[in-house]
Design a protein around this motif. Structure first.
Motif, PDB file in Angstrom:
ATOM      1  N   ILE A   1       0.847  -1.194   0.000  1.00  0.00           N
ATOM      2  CA  ILE A   1       0.000   0.000   0.000  1.00  0.00           C
ATOM      3  C   ILE A   1       0.881   1.241   0.000  1.00  0.00           C
ATOM      4  N   TYR A   2       0.300   2.349  -0.442  1.00  0.00           N
ATOM      5  CA  TYR A   2       1.007   3.621  -0.503  1.00  0.00           C
ATOM      6  C   TYR A   2       0.006   4.743  -0.241  1.00  0.00           C
ATOM      7  N   VAL A   3       0.412   5.771   0.539  1.00  0.00           N
ATOM      8  CA  VAL A   3      -0.326   7.033   0.639  1.00  0.00           C
ATOM      9  C   VAL A   3       0.697   8.165   0.613  1.00  0.00           C
ATOM     10  N   SER A   4       0.318   9.286   0.022  1.00  0.00           N
ATOM     11  CA  SER A   4       1.257  10.406  -0.047  1.00  0.00           C
ATOM     12  C   SER A   4       1.429  11.059   1.312  1.00  0.00           C
ATOM     13  N   ASN A   5       0.369  11.102   2.117  1.00  0.00           N
ATOM     14  CA  ASN A   5       0.460  11.532   3.508  1.00  0.00           C
ATOM     15  C   ASN A   5      -0.752  11.011   4.267  1.00  0.00           C
ATOM     16  N   TYR A   6      -0.673  11.062   5.596  1.00  0.00           N
ATOM     17  CA  TYR A   6      -1.706  10.432   6.417  1.00  0.00           C
ATOM     18  C   TYR A   6      -1.912  11.227   7.694  1.00  0.00           C
ATOM     19  N   ASN A   7      -3.189  11.448   8.038  1.00  0.00           N
ATOM     20  CA  ASN A   7      -3.558  12.132   9.276  1.00  0.00           C
ATOM     21  C   ASN A   7      -4.044  11.085  10.266  1.00  0.00           C
ATOM     22  N   TYR A   8      -3.227  10.823  11.277  1.00  0.00           N
ATOM     23  CA  TYR A   8      -3.566   9.798  12.264  1.00  0.00           C
ATOM     24  C   TYR A   8      -4.823  10.147  13.035  1.00  0.00           C
ATOM     25  N   LEU A   9      -4.998  11.429  13.348  1.00  0.00           N
ATOM     26  CA  LEU A   9      -6.112  11.839  14.206  1.00  0.00           C
ATOM     27  C   LEU A   9      -7.462  11.676  13.511  1.00  0.00           C
ATOM     28  N   SER A  10      -7.532  11.971  12.203  1.00  0.00           N
ATOM     29  CA  SER A  10      -8.791  11.799  11.477  1.00  0.00           C
ATOM     30  C   SER A  10      -8.844  10.474  10.729  1.00  0.00           C
ATOM     31  N   LYS A  11      -7.762   9.675  10.826  1.00  0.00           N
ATOM     32  CA  LYS A  11      -7.679   8.363  10.159  1.00  0.00           C
ATOM     33  C   LYS A  11      -7.912   8.498   8.653  1.00  0.00           C
ATOM     34  N   THR A  12      -7.292   9.513   8.045  1.00  0.00           N
ATOM     35  CA  THR A  12      -7.482   9.795   6.623  1.00  0.00           C
ATOM     36  C   THR A  12      -6.146   9.841   5.899  1.00  0.00           C
ATOM     37  N   GLY A  13      -6.082   9.171   4.738  1.00  0.00           N
ATOM     38  CA  GLY A  13      -4.888   9.199   3.899  1.00  0.00           C
ATOM     39  C   GLY A  13      -5.228   9.745   2.518  1.00  0.00           C
ATOM     40  N   PHE A  14      -4.215  10.186   1.795  1.00  0.00           N
ATOM     41  CA  PHE A  14      -4.421  10.810   0.491  1.00  0.00           C
ATOM     42  C   PHE A  14      -3.578  10.106  -0.574  1.00  0.00           C
ATOM     43  N   ASN A  15      -4.139  10.067  -1.807  1.00  0.00           N
ATOM     44  CA  ASN A  15      -3.467   9.425  -2.948  1.00  0.00           C
ATOM     45  C   ASN A  15      -3.104   7.978  -2.608  1.00  0.00           C
ATOM     46  N   PHE A  16      -4.131   7.231  -2.257  1.00  0.00           N
ATOM     47  CA  PHE A  16      -3.954   5.843  -1.820  1.00  0.00           C
ATOM     48  C   PHE A  16      -3.786   4.905  -3.011  1.00  0.00           C
ATOM     49  N   VAL A  17      -2.858   3.946  -2.868  1.00  0.00           N
ATOM     50  CA  VAL A  17      -2.654   2.906  -3.876  1.00  0.00           C
ATOM     51  C   VAL A  17      -2.518   1.567  -3.158  1.00  0.00           C
ATOM     52  N   HIS A  18      -3.243   0.567  -3.674  1.00  0.00           N
ATOM     53  CA  HIS A  18      -3.107  -0.804  -3.163  1.00  0.00           C
ATOM     54  C   HIS A  18      -2.778  -1.720  -4.332  1.00  0.00           C
TER      55      HIS A  18
END
Length: 359
Positions: free
Chosen positions: A160-177
């Motif tokens: 998996i890959y994300v360009s960045n991730y916010n732990y507090l909101s449990k949200t990632g951006f530009n996700f690839v699996h």
């Protein structure tokens, strides 16, 4: 049974170490405040939250730097004993150098046990609070806890890959699996954003695109929003060292076993953090012996020469510790060997210096 001289040296050992911490930690706090006060005011952070942050800051950095503080404090008060000819008087009374070291070993044992307990239970909680506060309030408006790209291997065949991730909101951006069969890519999923749903233990993917690789033709699927279940946890998207540092010793051991079964490529990073919880307290004994051996003789240059030698040794120790820790994380070198190598080298140095000091 402790004698008066043991109590005298032990009290100086513990008091000097405590004073050293009380002197340098406030300096670290002042420097940190001066760097971050503008953002704290800009974001209108509550005083209570700031105070909790600096409690975590104190525990985190006291644990991180305690071997160096201990080393310099032992050099400081032992050099004063030597300059006042107190060590000569002690040894002239018939006490052997080995017997003279006893209160130092008792002090190192007390400090090591305290550091071990802190590293196992208190420091992980402080590390979590310290880093959560930084990434939530002090890392820019987007509140992402890692700006660089995040790659993870979640099992033998999936990445998996994300360009960045916010732990507090449990949200990632530009996700690839991506899913592989050996070296052949068989499936790829892309999404602009991915959010973890704690209630259902699933993930919501926005601008979802899936490509299934066929022998002759590929199958494409697209939707604006898709709910999927994946075999990875939100912690798999967080910085690897950050995750390991926030776990108690039991949690970290279980986490490492789970990641090893999944074939996680970052397992060495977790193992470095695990082994350092044990190697750090041992370094207190080694650095104590070196500090006593270096500073127990009266030198022409006085205490300044001893401190200069001590600072050089301290920075060399830090250099070895950082270099070999990084080598274990980035190469095939064993994390156990990498973490314990500095203690081994400086342990040999301690033995050599101790033999010369006895003479």
């Amino acid at each position: 049974m402790l004698k008066i001289i043991d109590i005298y040296i032990l009290r100086r050992y513990l008091m000097t170490f405590t004073v050293m911490l009380l002197m340098f930690i406030p300096i670290g706090i002042v420097i940190d405040v001066s760097e971050k006060v503008n953002k704290m005011i800009e974001k209108n952070i509550a005083i209570g939250d700031i105070l909790v942050y600096y409690v975590d800051f104190t525990i985190y950095f006291a644990n991180l730097l305690f071997p160096i503080f201990l080393f310099l404090s032992v050099i400081w008060f032992t050099s004063k004993l030597a300059n006042n000819t107190e060590i000569i008087a002690i040894l002239s009374s018939g006490i052997s150098f080995q017997r003279f070291l006893r209160p130092y070993f008792i002090g190192a044992t007390i400090v090591s046990i305290f550091a071990l307990i802190m590293g196992f239970f208190l420091v992980p909680k402080a590390s979590k609070g310290f880093n959560d506060f930084r990434y939530e309030n002090l890392k820019g408006s987007n509140k992402t806890r890692e700006t660089s790209d995040i790659f993870r291997q979640i099992n033998k065949d999936e990445y998996i890959y994300v360009s960045n991730y916010n732990y507090l909101s449990k949200t990632g951006f530009n996700f690839v699996h991506e899913k592989f069969n050996g070296t052949q890519l068989v499936e790829r999923v892309d999404a602009n954003r991915i959010r973890y749903n704690e209630e259902t233990k699933s993930y919501t993917l926005y601008n979802y695109n899936k490509r299934t690789i066929g022998e002759f033709n590929d199958v494409l699927e697209s939707s604006s929003k898709e709910i999927k279940e994946y075999n990875f946890e939100p912690d798999d998207l967080t910085p690897v060292i950050y995750v390991a540092e926030t776990m108690t010793i039991g949690q970290l051991n279980d986490f490492i076993n789970k990641e090893r079964k999944k074939g996680n490529a970052n397992i060495n990073t977790y193992l470095v953090v695990f082994y350092k919880k044990f190697s750090l307290p041992v370094s207190a004994f080694i650095l104590t012996i070196i500090a006593v051996a270096v500073s127990s003789m009266k030198r022409r240059g006085g205490m300044g020469v001893n401190l200069a030698i001590g600072i050089c040794i301290a920075f060399t120790f830090i250099f070895f510790d950082k270099v070999f820790g990084t080598m274990a994380e980035k190469s095939s070198i064993s994390p156990l060997i990498a973490v314990w190598f500095p203690n081994t080298v400086f342990g040999i140095l301690a033995f050599y210096l101790l033999r010369n000091a006895k003479r």
